[in-house]
Scaffold this motif. Structure first.
Motif, PDB file in Angstrom:
ATOM      1  N   SER A   1       0.798  -1.170  -0.119  1.00 53.90           N
ATOM      2  CA  SER A   1      -0.011   0.023  -0.051  1.00 53.90           C
ATOM      3  C   SER A   1       1.002   1.138   0.005  1.00 53.90           C
ATOM      4  O   SER A   1       1.356   1.464   1.121  1.00 53.90           O
ATOM      5  N   PRO A   2       0.902   2.125  -1.204  1.00 53.88           N
ATOM      6  CA  PRO A   2       1.740   3.148  -1.110  1.00 53.88           C
ATOM      7  C   PRO A   2       1.140   4.235  -0.271  1.00 53.88           C
ATOM      8  O   PRO A   2       1.819   5.092   0.095  1.00 53.88           O
ATOM      9  N   ILE A   3      -0.140   4.276   0.084  1.00 58.48           N
ATOM     10  CA  ILE A   3      -0.773   5.202   0.975  1.00 58.48           C
ATOM     11  C   ILE A   3      -0.410   4.810   2.371  1.00 58.48           C
ATOM     12  O   ILE A   3       0.083   5.946   3.200  1.00 58.48           O
ATOM     13  N   GLU A   4      -0.625   3.581   2.887  1.00 54.54           N
ATOM     14  CA  GLU A   4      -0.206   3.249   4.362  1.00 54.54           C
ATOM     15  C   GLU A   4       1.500   2.875   4.601  1.00 54.54           C
ATOM     16  O   GLU A   4       1.937   2.647   5.483  1.00 54.54           O
ATOM     17  N   GLU A   5       2.172   2.859   3.250  1.00 55.74           N
ATOM     18  CA  GLU A   5       3.605   2.341   3.262  1.00 55.74           C
ATOM     19  C   GLU A   5       3.989   1.179   4.098  1.00 55.74           C
ATOM     20  O   GLU A   5       4.747   1.285   4.729  1.00 55.74           O
ATOM     21  N   THR A   6       3.059   0.192   3.740  1.00 55.84           N
ATOM     22  CA  THR A   6       3.436  -0.938   4.204  1.00 55.84           C
ATOM     23  C   THR A   6       2.940  -2.338   3.403  1.00 55.84           C
ATOM     24  O   THR A   6       2.282  -2.281   2.557  1.00 55.84           O
ATOM     25  N   ALA A   7       3.687  -3.366   3.550  1.00 55.96           N
ATOM     26  CA  ALA A   7       3.060  -4.517   3.027  1.00 55.96           C
ATOM     27  C   ALA A   7       1.780  -5.080   3.637  1.00 55.96           C
ATOM     28  O   ALA A   7       1.364  -4.788   4.755  1.00 55.96           O
TER      29      ALA A   7
ATOM     30  N   ARG B   1       5.109  -4.895  -5.115  1.00 52.89           N
ATOM     31  CA  ARG B   1       6.316  -3.988  -4.833  1.00 52.89           C
ATOM     32  C   ARG B   1       7.303  -4.946  -4.298  1.00 52.89           C
ATOM     33  O   ARG B   1       7.070  -5.828  -3.457  1.00 52.89           O
ATOM     34  N   ASN B   2       8.375  -5.123  -4.919  1.00 52.49           N
ATOM     35  CA  ASN B   2       9.655  -6.081  -4.358  1.00 52.49           C
ATOM     36  C   ASN B   2      10.200  -5.296  -3.106  1.00 52.49           C
ATOM     37  O   ASN B   2      10.829  -3.904  -3.366  1.00 52.49           O
TER      38      ASN B   2
ATOM     39  N   LEU C   1       5.490 -11.939   7.238  1.00 51.18           N
ATOM     40  CA  LEU C   1       5.106 -11.540   8.579  1.00 51.18           C
ATOM     41  C   LEU C   1       5.493 -10.203   8.960  1.00 51.18           C
ATOM     42  O   LEU C   1       4.979  -9.726   9.951  1.00 51.18           O
ATOM     43  N   SER C   2       6.144  -9.396   8.050  1.00 53.72           N
ATOM     44  CA  SER C   2       6.600  -8.207   8.522  1.00 53.72           C
ATOM     45  C   SER C   2       5.680  -6.921   7.895  1.00 53.72           C
ATOM     46  O   SER C   2       5.154  -7.026   6.933  1.00 53.72           O
ATOM     47  N   ARG C   3       5.597  -5.911   8.638  1.00 58.46           N
ATOM     48  CA  ARG C   3       4.854  -4.653   8.202  1.00 58.46           C
ATOM     49  C   ARG C   3       5.811  -3.565   8.676  1.00 58.46           C
ATOM     50  O   ARG C   3       6.463  -3.551   9.702  1.00 58.46           O
ATOM     51  N   GLN C   4       5.803  -2.503   7.785  1.00 55.02           N
ATOM     52  CA  GLN C   4       6.560  -1.401   8.095  1.00 55.02           C
ATOM     53  C   GLN C   4       5.621  -0.394   8.511  1.00 55.02           C
ATOM     54  O   GLN C   4       5.563   0.647   8.233  1.00 55.02           O
ATOM     55  N   ARG C   5       5.325  -0.601  10.013  1.00 58.41           N
ATOM     56  CA  ARG C   5       4.485   0.316  10.762  1.00 58.41           C
ATOM     57  C   ARG C   5       5.225   0.636  12.133  1.00 58.41           C
ATOM     58  O   ARG C   5       6.353   0.006  12.389  1.00 58.41           O
ATOM     59  N   ALA C   6       4.345   1.128  13.171  1.00 57.25           N
ATOM     60  CA  ALA C   6       4.961   1.342  14.351  1.00 57.25           C
ATOM     61  C   ALA C   6       4.033   0.843  15.499  1.00 57.25           C
ATOM     62  O   ALA C   6       4.632   0.564  16.710  1.00 57.25           O
ATOM     63  N   TRP C   7       2.767   0.449  15.246  1.00 60.79           N
ATOM     64  CA  TRP C   7       1.855   0.186  16.266  1.00 60.79           C
ATOM     65  C   TRP C   7       1.551  -1.469  16.193  1.00 60.79           C
ATOM     66  O   TRP C   7       0.848  -1.978  15.359  1.00 60.79           O
ATOM     67  N   GLY C   8       2.209  -2.062  16.920  1.00 59.65           N
ATOM     68  CA  GLY C   8       2.194  -3.743  17.206  1.00 59.65           C
ATOM     69  C   GLY C   8       3.453  -4.303  18.044  1.00 59.65           C
ATOM     70  O   GLY C   8       4.037  -3.705  18.581  1.00 59.65           O
TER      71      GLY C   8
END
Length: 973
Positions: A194-200, A444-445, A502-509
């Motif tokens: 997601s380009p908007i949320e910037e995460t897989a 996106r790779n 398994l990974s997400r490029q976020r902060a809450w978790g």
């Protein structure tokens, strides 16, 4: 039926109850909720000892908004499972829970920041995480109250939250099991981004909507064929993602397709082809391609076959090769080879490959060992091209609003300017979108962390298989599925699914609690630090401080000091896929809590059908990687809730129905009854007219319960009659109760709530209200203290205890109201009792067969009386004394019962004489004819029967039966 004569009216045993006809549920239901909380119903049920446990494990909803109708369906179904199993003798536990991490909540905080003009990246991570925690906690309280308003029972005082410190500790522990057993790895492959949320995103976080996309037909010049007929020709590809052209590294073809060399002979205006241009195309698709290029038949022709041997000798030039300002970015020849995923159903028969943005292309070149040559990193996390990409640097695939950016147009315009385009257009197609931002996604790779599902786990738990996939596929067949189709759906998904991102490029978790060695590569054995002591330090810190411990200053040194040199390792700051959180709940709820289960396995999971790719799926993957088996024994699946017309509910369409609105207008029991009436395993509909129909069914049932209460007001234990001493009519009702008891229990055991409701409702409104109650009103109202009346009231008491407990899991408020009307008291509640055992001796198939014949004859009599009433020949059935013509076997049966009482007539004659032509008959009931006759005698002023003996007894104007009752009551003659 009964008199209103002043001197006799007060001697009748008329129903007496304060149970109101009008339920007033919206106002009264909160009072019962408060009462249950006061007396601690759920906790008192847990005190019952020696009961086999039964646990429904709650799939956690997100704590980020008011409940919708799907939540109401889901939680009500769960509540009916929990309550019914409790009332069938189990210790039925329910621990509600919430998913508190992840993108839905983080997105809400970011929205608030955007409204305030703040940048999330400028906020300290611990401060941001606390805002997310506070937001989730607030919605947990809101949703808890909304769920409780629906009458949902459970341990509401101690729910489970994925953001609780212990939960975060266990989630990290479960992740580290993958770290230690070797299934965790870092890889770089295309993922849904997601380009908007910037995460897989996981597949379960993706929804599909129609999207209008650009389509382009692009020319790749053939290389290496000088001096042949293919010299100067172009291979044509078709794509709906023009933005991927700068990342093109290859074109592939189908080895078994028929290809041709085509030449343009003439061109119209506004065409990007010229006479003499040659193109390689799949023969099946050539006409369509030239049509897209605005060329008509006759303006192009096939000039040669293109054998696969010729294709194998070619390479291709990128359409932007040699373009001024491109700095040589695309000058290298493109790879050209056969691939199994090419089709000739649409497009051109050739497929453009950008392996960084397509999984099939990625896998092709991974198998060839050529990934290093074909992977690009042109697209940044926000969906923009890297700033230094020639010609297109900084262009965005999507704007920050999620709308179309300028990347596609820039690529198309550049291709047009340099002769790289043959045609263009637009297409509307189903396209993946983020279920949170509703914005389109891209492949996106990026480097991500994966759980390998085909790598041996190596944990010694190989009973179901060595790999996660093997274990999952085997476990699926050990689970009981309702409906059975759920098994097939999940099985096919598990067969085809890739490794788990398994990974997400976020902060809450919960972070991926692992460390990587500086300078090492993922394929090296020492890339990941595997240390039980470090793991223990992390889990102890999480237990005390929560996952925030990972983000505190000096965390790396704290966890690594004394074990390895912290300078040699980098800390991973990606967070875990929220589906890993919810997939791990079996560990910190079922395994760790006192009110969990002995083996950490749930008896049942129940969710919507979308959870085959969501919670059912992630829980199965997670458990197969950690405990070697499924965390559930049974899985129950519900369909989607649609509006009254069968359309998907949407705020934009204005067709949503909020549970709160239903409870305010009708009451929660009406919403619960809607759930019970519907086939929840398929998609269901709800709307005003549907709810009105449900309310009507409710009123009919309420009338049945009101009659029971009115007739049992002064029932005493000494009035009870043994079944063997009852008339046949009462024994037939007991037989029906025994049949129904088995049906109800089996229905609840198999989660067939619709079957339970239909069976009980039909029994209550047909067998009871329209038959048994109708027949026995006379005896109940007019008899004295007779054996017949005592038997009837005994049956009514038995009915009361069964109907209230059978229906209590569905109509939780109404059955409590019914129960308290009869058994008031500070500690009284229908929800504290079990369904009473029903003796097998009540079953009497011979009696049931006999009474089936009696009821068939009764139907014909009541049909004949209805005709007489409609013709105004009589006003009430007691004015009749019909003659019933039947065969000898039926006559023998009818003569053993008071058939006139069953037909509610003052008299009746049974005869085996042939029925005359004018007799009333019913086509569906053969061999029975009824001739109407008026009853002879005078009307009893107490019971209204017309009998010859009226007026011949000590009390004036009554029949013999009523005279005895009046004498018994000491009424003066």
């Amino acid at each position: 039926m009964c008199a209103d004569t002043p001197e006799y009216k007060d001697t009748l045993n008329l129903p007496r109850t304060d149970f109101p006809m009008r339920a007033g549920l919206p106002k009264r239901e909160p009072e019962w909720l408060a009462r249950w909380q006061k007396i601690g119903v759920y906790d008192r049920l847990r005190e019952k000892e020696g009961r086999p446990p039964f646990t429904l494990h709650d799939g956690p909803p997100y704590a980020n908004g008011h409940l919708h109708i799907g939540h109401a369906l889901n939680k009500t179904l769960k509540d009916m499972v929990v309550r019914s199993h409790q009332m069938m003798g189990h210790d039925s536990r329910y621990i509600p829970g919430w998913d508190c991490h992840g993108l839905p909540i983080e997105w809400k905080i970011e929205e608030k920041y955007r409204q305030q003009g703040k940048d999330k990246d400028d906020v300290p991570v611990l401060e941001f995480r606390q805002e997310c925690r506070d937001f989730a906690a607030g919605w947990v309280d809101v949703q808890r109250a909304e769920f409780q308003r629906l009458g949902i029972t459970g341990n509401w005082a101690e729910p489970y939250l994925t953001m609780d410190f212990h939960a975060e500790r266990v989630i990290a522990e479960e992740f580290m099991k993958f770290l230690m057993n070797g299934t965790l790895y870092q890889g770089s492959k295309p993922v849904m981004w997601s380009p908007i949320e910037e995460t897989a995103l996981a597949e379960a976080e993706v929804e599909y909507h129609d999207k209008e996309s650009f389509t382009i037909w692009v020319k790749f010049r053939v290389l290496g064929m000088e001096g042949t007929e293919f010299d100067g020709a172009n291979v044509v590809i078709w794509t709906t993602t023009p933005w991927t052209i700068p990342s093109n590294k290859a074109v592939v073809y189908g080895a078994d397709f028929s290809y041709g060399l085509y030449e343009v002979t003439e061109t119209p205006e506004q065409c990007w082809a010229a006479p003499g241009d040659k193109f390689l195309l799949a023969d099946k698709l050539a006409a369509d391609v030239f049509g897209r290029a605005r060329l008509e038949e006759g303006q192009w022709g096939r000039v040669a076959d293109v054998p696969v041997e010729a294709l194998e000798k070619m390479s291709l030039a990128h359409p932007l090769a040699g373009v001024e300002g491109a700095e040589g970015e695309w000058d290298a020849p493109r790879d050209f080879r056969a691939a199994p995923f090419v089709t000739d159903e649409e497009g051109t028969g050739f497929v453009h490959c950008a392996p960084s943005h397509g999984m099939e292309e990625f896998e092709l070149y991974r198998e060839l060992g050529m990934l290093e040559q074909v992977i690009t990193y042109n697209v940044l996390p926000d969906g923009s091209f890297r700033p230094d990409l020639p010609l297109f640097g900084g262009r965005r695939i999507l704007k920050e609003t999620g709308k179309e950016g300028d990347a596609n147009k820039a690529v198309i315009d550049t291709l047009v300017a340099h002769g790289g385009l043959l045609a263009r257009g637009k297409i509307k197609h189903s396209y993946p979108h983020s279920w949170r931002s509703k914005a389109p996604l891209i492949y996106r790779n990026t480097p991500q962390w994966f759980a390998a599902i085909d790598r041996p786990v190596g944990d010694g738990q190989d009973e179901l298989g060595e790999t996660i996939r093997e274990r999952a596929l085997t476990a699926i067949d050990k689970v009981e599925w309702t409906p059975r189709s759920g098994r097939n759906r999940l099985h096919s998904m598990m067969e085809a699914r890739p490794d788990w991102v398994l990974s997400r490029q976020r902060a809450w978790g919960v972070p991926l609690t692992c460390f990587v060695k500086v300078g090492a590569t993922p394929d090296q054995p020492d890339f990941l630090l595997r240390s039980e002591k470090v793991n223990q330090r992390i889990t102890e810190a999480f237990e005390a401080e929560g996952a925030d411990a990972w983000y505190k200053e000096g965390a790396k040194e704290r966890f690594l000091a004394g074990e390895v040199d912290p300078k040699e390792y980098e800390q991973v700051f990606d967070i875990l896929d929220v589906w890993f959180d919810s997939g791990s709940t079996h560990a910190f709820v079922l395994r760790d809590r006192e009110d969990g289960t002995d083996d950490g396995i749930a008896d049942v999971y129940l969710e919507g059908t979308d959870q085959h790719r969501g919670w059912f799926h992630s829980s199965l993957l997670q458990a197969c990687g950690t405990i070697g088996r499924a965390p559930y024994r049974k899985v129950v699946t519900a369909g989607f809730t649609l509006d009254a017309k069968g359309n998907k509910m949407s705020k934009s369409l204005g067709n949503t129905i909020a549970p709160d609105d239903v409870t305010k207008q009708y009451g929660a029991d009406i919403l619960r009854l809607w759930v019970a009436q519907t086939d929840y395993t398929a998609d269901q509909r709800i709307g005003d007219e549907i709810l009105k129909g449900v309310a009507d069914s409710y009123r009919r049932l309420r009338n049945t319960m009101r009659f029971l209460l009115g007739s049992l007001g002064d029932f005493r234990e000494e009035d009870r009659v043994a079944p063997d001493d009852m008339p046949e009519l009462e024994r037939w009702v007991l037989h029906r109760l025994a049949e129904l008891d088995a049906q109800v229990r089996e229905g609840y055991r198999t989660f067939d709530f619709q079957g339970v409701w239909q069976a009980v409702f039909h029994f209550a409104t047909i067998d009871l209200s329209s038959v048994y109650f109708d027949i026995r009103k006379d005896a109940l109202y007019c008899d004295g203290d007779t054996a017949r009346r005592r038997a009837a009231r005994t049956v009514l008491d038995l009915l009361f205890h069964r109907l209230t407990t059978w229906l209590a899991p569905i109509l939780v408020f109404t059955m409590e109201e019914v129960w308290l009307e009869r058994f008031p008291g500070d500690e009284s509640s229908v929800h504290l009792v079990d369904m009473p055992e029903t003796p097998a001796s009540w079953r009497d198939e011979a009696l049931a067969e006999k009474w089936a014949a009696i009821r068939r004859a009764r139907r014909v009599v009541t049909g004949a009386l209805e005709v007489a009433r409609r013709d105004k020949t009589i006003g009430a059935s007691l004015e009749a004394a019909p003659v019933v013509h039947v065969d000898e076997a039926t006559a023998a049966a009818l003569k053993t019962v008071s058939f006139e009482d069953l037909c509610i007539t003052s008299g009746i004659e049974i005869t085996t004489d042939p029925a005359p032509a004018e007799a009333f008959r019913m086509p569906e009931v053969e061999g029975i004819g009824v001739v109407f006759e008026r009853a002879e005698g005078e009307k009893c002023q107490r019971c209204w029967k017309i009998l010859p003996d009226v007026g011949t007894h000590s009390h004036p104007g009554v029949c013999g039966r009523c005279d005895e009752a009046l004498t018994e009551l000491n009424v003066p003659a």
